[in-house]
Design a protein around this motif. Structure first.
Motif, PDB file in Angstrom:
ATOM      1  N   GLN A 155      13.553 -25.102  10.477  1.00  0.00           N
ATOM      2  CA  GLN A 155      14.153 -25.125   9.144  1.00  0.00           C
ATOM      3  C   GLN A 155      13.341 -25.667   7.700  1.00  0.00           C
ATOM      4  O   GLN A 155      12.711 -26.679   7.980  1.00  0.00           O
ATOM      5  CB  GLN A 155      15.168 -26.433   9.242  1.00  0.00           C
ATOM      6  CG  GLN A 155      16.077 -26.202  10.533  1.00  0.00           C
ATOM      7  CD  GLN A 155      17.338 -25.134  10.277  1.00  0.00           C
ATOM      8  OE1 GLN A 155      17.276 -24.824   8.922  1.00  0.00           O
ATOM      9  NE2 GLN A 155      17.545 -24.528  11.256  1.00  0.00           N
ATOM     10  N   GLY A 156      13.191 -24.571   7.103  1.00  0.00           N
ATOM     11  CA  GLY A 156      12.278 -24.995   6.041  1.00  0.00           C
ATOM     12  C   GLY A 156      12.807 -24.504   4.537  1.00  0.00           C
ATOM     13  O   GLY A 156      13.729 -23.818   4.534  1.00  0.00           O
ATOM     14  N   ALA A 157      12.015 -25.065   3.588  1.00  0.00           N
ATOM     15  CA  ALA A 157      12.382 -24.576   2.156  1.00  0.00           C
ATOM     16  C   ALA A 157      11.709 -23.364   1.829  1.00  0.00           C
ATOM     17  O   ALA A 157      10.979 -23.524   0.897  1.00  0.00           O
ATOM     18  CB  ALA A 157      12.171 -25.640   1.104  1.00  0.00           C
ATOM     19  N   ASN A 159      13.231 -20.736   0.505  1.00  0.00           N
ATOM     20  CA  ASN A 159      13.949 -20.075  -0.720  1.00  0.00           C
ATOM     21  C   ASN A 159      14.768 -21.315  -1.141  1.00  0.00           C
ATOM     22  O   ASN A 159      16.189 -21.130  -1.216  1.00  0.00           O
ATOM     23  CB  ASN A 159      14.887 -19.038  -0.213  1.00  0.00           C
ATOM     24  CG  ASN A 159      15.684 -18.104  -1.398  1.00  0.00           C
ATOM     25  OD1 ASN A 159      15.074 -18.345  -2.404  1.00  0.00           O
ATOM     26  ND2 ASN A 159      16.785 -17.535  -1.079  1.00  0.00           N
ATOM     27  N   ALA A 160      14.099 -22.335  -1.649  1.00  0.00           N
ATOM     28  CA  ALA A 160      14.763 -23.685  -1.922  1.00  0.00           C
ATOM     29  C   ALA A 160      15.675 -23.528  -3.380  1.00  0.00           C
ATOM     30  O   ALA A 160      16.693 -24.154  -3.414  1.00  0.00           O
ATOM     31  CB  ALA A 160      13.619 -24.597  -2.290  1.00  0.00           C
ATOM     32  N   GLN A 198       6.417 -22.538   1.801  1.00  0.00           N
ATOM     33  CA  GLN A 198       7.578 -23.389   1.351  1.00  0.00           C
ATOM     34  C   GLN A 198       7.283 -23.795   0.228  1.00  0.00           C
ATOM     35  O   GLN A 198       6.325 -24.088  -0.350  1.00  0.00           O
ATOM     36  CB  GLN A 198       7.999 -24.395   2.335  1.00  0.00           C
ATOM     37  CG  GLN A 198       8.081 -23.992   3.864  1.00  0.00           C
ATOM     38  CD  GLN A 198       8.365 -24.979   4.724  1.00  0.00           C
ATOM     39  OE1 GLN A 198       9.347 -25.625   4.767  1.00  0.00           O
ATOM     40  NE2 GLN A 198       7.602 -25.292   5.796  1.00  0.00           N
ATOM     41  N   TYR A 199       8.389 -24.591  -0.650  1.00  0.00           N
ATOM     42  CA  TYR A 199       8.212 -25.166  -1.635  1.00  0.00           C
ATOM     43  C   TYR A 199       9.336 -26.378  -2.135  1.00  0.00           C
ATOM     44  O   TYR A 199      10.370 -26.051  -1.546  1.00  0.00           O
ATOM     45  CB  TYR A 199       8.111 -24.256  -2.899  1.00  0.00           C
ATOM     46  CG  TYR A 199       9.104 -23.420  -3.448  1.00  0.00           C
ATOM     47  CD1 TYR A 199      10.232 -23.888  -4.021  1.00  0.00           C
ATOM     48  CD2 TYR A 199       9.581 -22.038  -2.603  1.00  0.00           C
ATOM     49  CE1 TYR A 199      11.315 -23.044  -4.453  1.00  0.00           C
ATOM     50  CE2 TYR A 199      10.392 -21.512  -3.042  1.00  0.00           C
ATOM     51  CZ  TYR A 199      11.424 -21.723  -3.662  1.00  0.00           C
ATOM     52  OH  TYR A 199      12.613 -21.038  -4.150  1.00  0.00           O
ATOM     53  N   THR A 200       8.748 -27.481  -2.710  1.00  0.00           N
ATOM     54  CA  THR A 200       9.909 -28.224  -3.267  1.00  0.00           C
ATOM     55  C   THR A 200      10.008 -27.965  -4.717  1.00  0.00           C
ATOM     56  O   THR A 200       9.227 -27.350  -5.510  1.00  0.00           O
ATOM     57  CB  THR A 200       9.286 -29.851  -3.097  1.00  0.00           C
ATOM     58  OG1 THR A 200       7.989 -29.759  -3.564  1.00  0.00           O
ATOM     59  CG2 THR A 200       9.117 -29.875  -1.445  1.00  0.00           C
TER      60      THR A 200
END
Length: 280
Positions: A155-157, A159-160, A198-200
């Motif tokens: 579970q990752g960001a 496509n945040a 990933q990105y925030t």
């Protein structure tokens, strides 16, 4: 001849019941361990490094965004960074699809950015004639960096911003998305590595003015890279550990069962002697 205890030679219903329970219990534990042995475990770790050194200092970007109230002739992509890159109207590997009978536009593009702080933005800066009041309300369908990862249990960001809806925003407002990009590595059981990011995200909406009047709005994606890398590694339990666990299950179960059976048999014999004593 060596003396053999009676509880090991004399068949009893209690012993048969305990033996059946042991077999069922061992089968349950064996199937549980077999499931754990076959299953793949994903271990994650953090470290400071640039994992994809063969990328030439580039990151691939995939962007899909709809602007339902802005004509395709006005929509463009601009790219800037701290290495001096300043590209207005990027068109390579990009496509514009008219929406709402030509009154809107969906922009799809794939491009690369340098691994330094910078920004890319969707604007009207590349248009031949600037509109008086461009409407920058939009929906972001996809914004992803690096190779696409579709791995179960991760579970990752990645496509945040996917699904971000700004259709109810001020039509004349600019939008700032501040992105912190985190390098991500996925290593499978064969040792093959895939590199993604990933990105925030944090965002703000504002109407900008200068001494000459209102500034033409745009949709800004300002990014910086995190020095921390996230690594996901597939692992499977070693075969020797599986065999050791099975042997421990069998030996431990028989040992405990023997102790329980011996205690029950001894107690039963003692009770029989007590009953015989009372009768005599």
């Amino acid at each position: 001849l060596p003396f053999v205890p009676k509880d090991l030679t004399q068949p009893t219903y209690t012993g048969a019941f305990i033996s059946i329970c042991c077999c069922v219990f061992m089968l349950f534990l064996f199937l549980s361990e077999l499931t754990g042995f076959i299953a793949t475990e994903i271990v994650n770790e953090l470290y400071v490094d640039d994992p994809d050194k063969d990328s030439g200092g580039k990151i691939d970007v995939s962007l899909n965004i709809s602007l339902p109230n802005l004509h395709c002739d006005l929509v463009g992509l601009d790219i800037q960074d701290e290495m001096g890159r300043h590209e207005v109207g990027h068109i390579e590997n990009s496509m514009k699809v008219p929406l709402n009978n030509g009154h809107g536009c969906r922009f799809e593009g794939e491009f690369s950015i340098n691994k330094v702080p910078g920004n890319f933005h969707v604007s009207t800066h590349s248009a031949t004639a600037q509109p008086q009041s461009p409407d920058m309300t939009h929906i972001i369908h996809k914004l992803a960096f690096g190779e696409k990862l579709q791995v179960q249990h991760v579970q990752g960001a990645f496509n945040a911003l996917g699904g971000a809806n700004r259709l109810q925003s001020n039509a004349l407002a600019s939008h700032d998305y501040i992105l912190k990009i985190v390098p991500t590595v996925y290593e499978d059981l064969g040792g093959k590595q895939r590199f993604s990011y990933q990105y925030t995200v944090a965002n703000k909406e504002y109407v900008a003015y200068s001494h000459t009047g209102r500034i033409i709005p745009a949709i800004w994606f300002r990014y910086d890279l995190s020095p921390i890398t996230v690594k996901y590694t597939e692992r499977r339990q070693p075969f020797y550990r599986f065999i050791t666990t099975i042997c421990a299950i069998i030996g431990g179960t028989f040992t405990v069962a023997g102790i329980i059976d011996s205690c029950i048999f001894t107690a039963s014999e003692a009770w029989k002697k007590i009953q015989i004593g009372k009768m005599s």
